[in-house]
Design an enzyme around this catalytic site. Structure first.
Site, PDB file in Angstrom:
ATOM      1  N   GLU A   1      43.368  31.729  42.175  1.00  8.15           N
ATOM      2  CA  GLU A   1      42.471  32.456  43.068  1.00  8.15           C
ATOM      3  C   GLU A   1      41.031  32.445  42.539  1.00  8.15           C
ATOM      4  OE1 GLU A   1      43.604  33.091  45.785  1.00  8.15           O
ATOM      5  OE2 GLU A   1      45.767  33.266  45.503  1.00  8.15           O
TER       6      GLU A   1
ATOM      7  N   HIS B   1      39.290  29.243  43.579  1.00  9.93           N
ATOM      8  CA  HIS B   1      38.784  29.334  44.951  1.00  9.93           C
ATOM      9  C   HIS B   1      37.468  30.108  44.988  1.00  9.93           C
ATOM     10  CE1 HIS B   1      42.159  27.561  47.000  1.00  9.93           C
ATOM     11  NE2 HIS B   1      43.027  28.508  46.659  1.00  9.93           N
TER      12      HIS B   1
END
Length: 266
Positions: A59, A62
């Site tokens: 995550e 990203h």
């Protein structure tokens, strides 16, 4: 606000993440040394904590790429702190992936950082933001398998070797599933910017159900077999045998009886 003017606290690594790292290190040490009375407990803690670390890094990749692509709102949302509780869907990013590891030994794709795509210009940037998550799993798999393909296993305890093999299996399954061009998964996010507006509008309603569709297909014996054959083929190319991944999963499920083959291999 620019990327260089983000408040220091928005970049500071979360104590929650540091705690997970500490659990990974201690459980890894216990697995290596055989310190735990029940080796499976140490393997369970080591693999689970390391898996959560990889989810956080997935995550973070990203978020960090989105930040440098123009979405400066990422920092204020806490995504740069690696704190799993800051994700918009902690259930999808942390809880369900861990549950699926425990139940079925599959690396469930996460994907719960909210990116303001309107701030980002350029199709290549949008594609890269989606691609870096599963590429993080690929990198994690390379690190986990390095002792195997470098033929550097001399002196590595069997339990630790099995744990690494199982952790590598989780990373490979997560990377493959994430790269599928299915709405809702990162693979679709890579190709979405290159699709026509009409196609994107038609596909958009199906995005929330993409992951459920993939797992429904994996319940079909033929597709399930083909999927894990592909996973086993990749791991085999990286020097990990079926026995090592099987024994790793067998140890991980410490509440079950240890298979005789794995006991002998240790």
């Amino acid at each position: 606000m620019t990327a260089t003017s983000i408040r220091p606290r928005d970049r500071r690594i979360s104590p929650v993440f540091l705690g997970i790292l500490a659990v990974t290190a201690v459980a890894g040490w216990a697995t290596w040394t055989g310190f735990a009375a029940r080796p499976g407990v140490a393997v369970f803690l080591f693999v689970t904590a390391a898996w959560v670390v990889s989810l956080c890094l997935h995550e973070y990749a990203h978020a960090r790429t989105a930040l440098h692509s123009g979405d400066i709102s990422i920092a204020a949302k806490g995504y740069l702190t690696l704190n799993p509780v800051k994700y918009t869907h902690a259930l999808l990013s942390i809880v369900l992936p861990v549950a699926f590891v425990i139940m079925g030994g599959i690396g469930l794709p996460g994907g719960a950082v909210f990116i303001e795509r309107g701030r980002i210009r350029g199709r290549w940037r949008h594609s890269l933001i989606s691609a870096v998550g599963p590429l993080t799993n690929v990198l994690f798999a390379v690190v986990c398998t390095a002792p195997f393909w470098l033929d550097a296993l001399d002196g590595v305890p069997a339990d630790f070797r099995f744990a690494l093999a199982f952790l590598a299996l989780l990373q490979v399954t997560a990377a493959i599933l994430n790269f599928l061009p299915v709405p809702g998964l990162d693979g679709y996010g890579v190709i979405e910017p290159w699709l026509s507006h009409g196609v994107r509008r038609q596909v958009e309603p199906f995005a929330p159900f993409g992951l459920l569709f993939v797992f429904a297909l994996l319940w079909l014996p033929a597709l399930n077999g083909a999927f894990f054959d592909a996973v086993d083929g990749i791991l085999s190319a990286l020097g990990i045998s079926d026995l090592e991944t099987y024994c790793g999963q067998n140890l991980y499920r410490f509440w079950q009886e240890t298979d005789t083959f794995c006991s002998v291999s240790r």
